[in-house]
Design a protein around this motif. Structure first.
Motif, PDB file in Angstrom:
ATOM      1  N   ILE A  72       0.484   0.570 -10.587  1.00  0.00           N
ATOM      2  CA  ILE A  72       1.321   1.736 -10.867  1.00  0.00           C
ATOM      3  C   ILE A  72       2.693   1.283 -11.351  1.00  0.00           C
ATOM      4  CG2 ILE A  72       2.507   3.713  -9.820  1.00  0.00           C
ATOM      5  CD1 ILE A  72       0.065   3.958  -7.925  1.00  0.00           C
ATOM      6  N   ASN A  94       0.818  -1.214   0.000  1.00  0.00           N
ATOM      7  CA  ASN A  94       0.000   0.000   0.000  1.00  0.00           C
ATOM      8  C   ASN A  94       0.856   1.270   0.000  1.00  0.00           C
ATOM      9  OD1 ASN A  94      -2.250  -1.596  -0.019  1.00  0.00           O
ATOM     10  ND2 ASN A  94      -2.848  -1.197   2.100  1.00  0.00           N
ATOM     11  N   LYS A 118       0.871   3.476  -2.853  1.00  0.00           N
ATOM     12  CA  LYS A 118       0.511   4.163  -4.091  1.00  0.00           C
ATOM     13  C   LYS A 118       0.825   5.664  -4.039  1.00  0.00           C
ATOM     14  CE  LYS A 118      -4.346   5.165  -2.936  1.00  0.00           C
ATOM     15  NZ  LYS A 118      -5.757   4.985  -3.351  1.00  0.00           N
ATOM     16  N   ASP A 133      -4.171  -1.522  -2.795  1.00  0.00           N
ATOM     17  CA  ASP A 133      -4.447  -0.110  -3.097  1.00  0.00           C
ATOM     18  C   ASP A 133      -4.052   0.304  -4.512  1.00  0.00           C
ATOM     19  OD1 ASP A 133      -1.678  -0.119  -2.924  1.00  0.00           O
ATOM     20  OD2 ASP A 133      -1.579   1.783  -1.822  1.00  0.00           O
ATOM     21  N   GLY A 134      -3.532  -0.614  -5.321  1.00  0.00           N
ATOM     22  CA  GLY A 134      -3.147  -0.261  -6.685  1.00  0.00           C
ATOM     23  C   GLY A 134      -1.661  -0.027  -6.876  1.00  0.00           C
ATOM     24  N   THR A 135      -0.847  -0.288  -5.859  1.00  0.00           N
ATOM     25  CA  THR A 135       0.603  -0.113  -5.991  1.00  0.00           C
ATOM     26  C   THR A 135       1.155  -0.936  -7.152  1.00  0.00           C
ATOM     27  OG1 THR A 135       0.889   0.338  -3.623  1.00  0.00           O
ATOM     28  CG2 THR A 135       2.831  -0.394  -4.834  1.00  0.00           C
TER      29      THR A 135
END
Length: 243
Positions: free
Chosen positions: A47, A12, A14, A42-44
């Motif tokens: 990315i 986490n 991001k 969380d989308g890390t």
């Protein structure tokens, strides 16, 4: 192939990870980066995957299922880097508490003769920014405690900003490193010293994160407190070949 790679464990992150990756790649030395992500929800990961299209052959990611601990993330990363023959392997946090510019100082310390370079908060006084006094005191006296129990002459025993020469990681039998939190950082330094490697502290300024959430917990601190005693006892019965 470049000789240096930075391992950055993530969970986490991001808010920080893109800025950190771009900063490391902007440095005057050619560093590679290995992200070891423990299934960040969380989308890390996404990315990093997007950035891999921009930084092909420089940015790598290993993903794991669930939070398995800092120590196991680094061990996983160390083995990955050893297999690819990097000469200098770095540990660094994703949250900018470690200044990426100091990677150059740590690398230079190893070029100048160190086997392990430690980014030290306490080698020249106390160089910590944005921590409450209670946490500064806890961290500082944790290192005092570690020195007392182990006999290590390291001012910042729990430091997590490091540079290892590959020969250290190849020698110290990574499968025998047991701890996963702050005790992992202590155990790595202690084991390197017991193998007669040269460990040098390099002064840095540590700045607490301004984005994201700290991973510190009382469980991690307790592991470090009790783990040091266990580590010292275990070392009495273990033979350490010289590095």
């Amino acid at each position: 192939m470049p000789d240096s790679i930075v391992i950055i464990p993530t969970y986490n992150e991001k808010e920080n990870i893109e800025r950190m990756i771009r900063k490391v790649f902007s440095l005057p030395h050619d560093f590679h980066i290995l992200i070891v992500d423990d299934g960040s929800p969380d989308g890390t990961q996404q990315i990093v995957e997007q950035l891999q299209t921009e930084y092909a052959d420089k940015l790598f990611m290993e993903t794991r299922k669930g939070k398995q601990g800092l120590g196991t993330a680094y061990i996983h990363g160390f083995k990955w880097c050893i297999a690819r023959h990097y000469d200098f392997v770095f540990e660094m946090d994703a949250d900018f508490s470690h200044n990426p510019n100091d990677l150059l100082k740590l690398r230079q310390a190893c070029i100048d003769g160190a086997d392990v370079a430690v980014g030290s908060r306490y080698i020249k006084g106390v160089n910590v920014v944005n921590w409450p006094m209670s946490r500064v005191l806890m961290s500082y006296f944790a290192s005092v405690y570690v020195r007392f129990i182990t006999g290590m002459d390291i001012q910042d025993a729990t430091a997590g900003f490091m540079c290892y020469k590959r020969k250290v990681l190849e020698t110290i039998q990574l499968h025998k490193i047991k701890f996963v939190g702050y005790a992992f950082q202590i155990e790595m330094k202690y084991t390197a010293i017991k193998h007669d490697f040269k460990v040098v502290e390099v002064p840095i300024i540590f700045t607490d994160r301004t984005a994201g959430t700290s991973k510190m917990s009382t469980r991690i601190f307790r592991e470090a407190f009790l783990g040091v005693i266990q580590m010292k006892i275990n070392s009495i019965f273990r033979k350490y070949p010289e590095g």
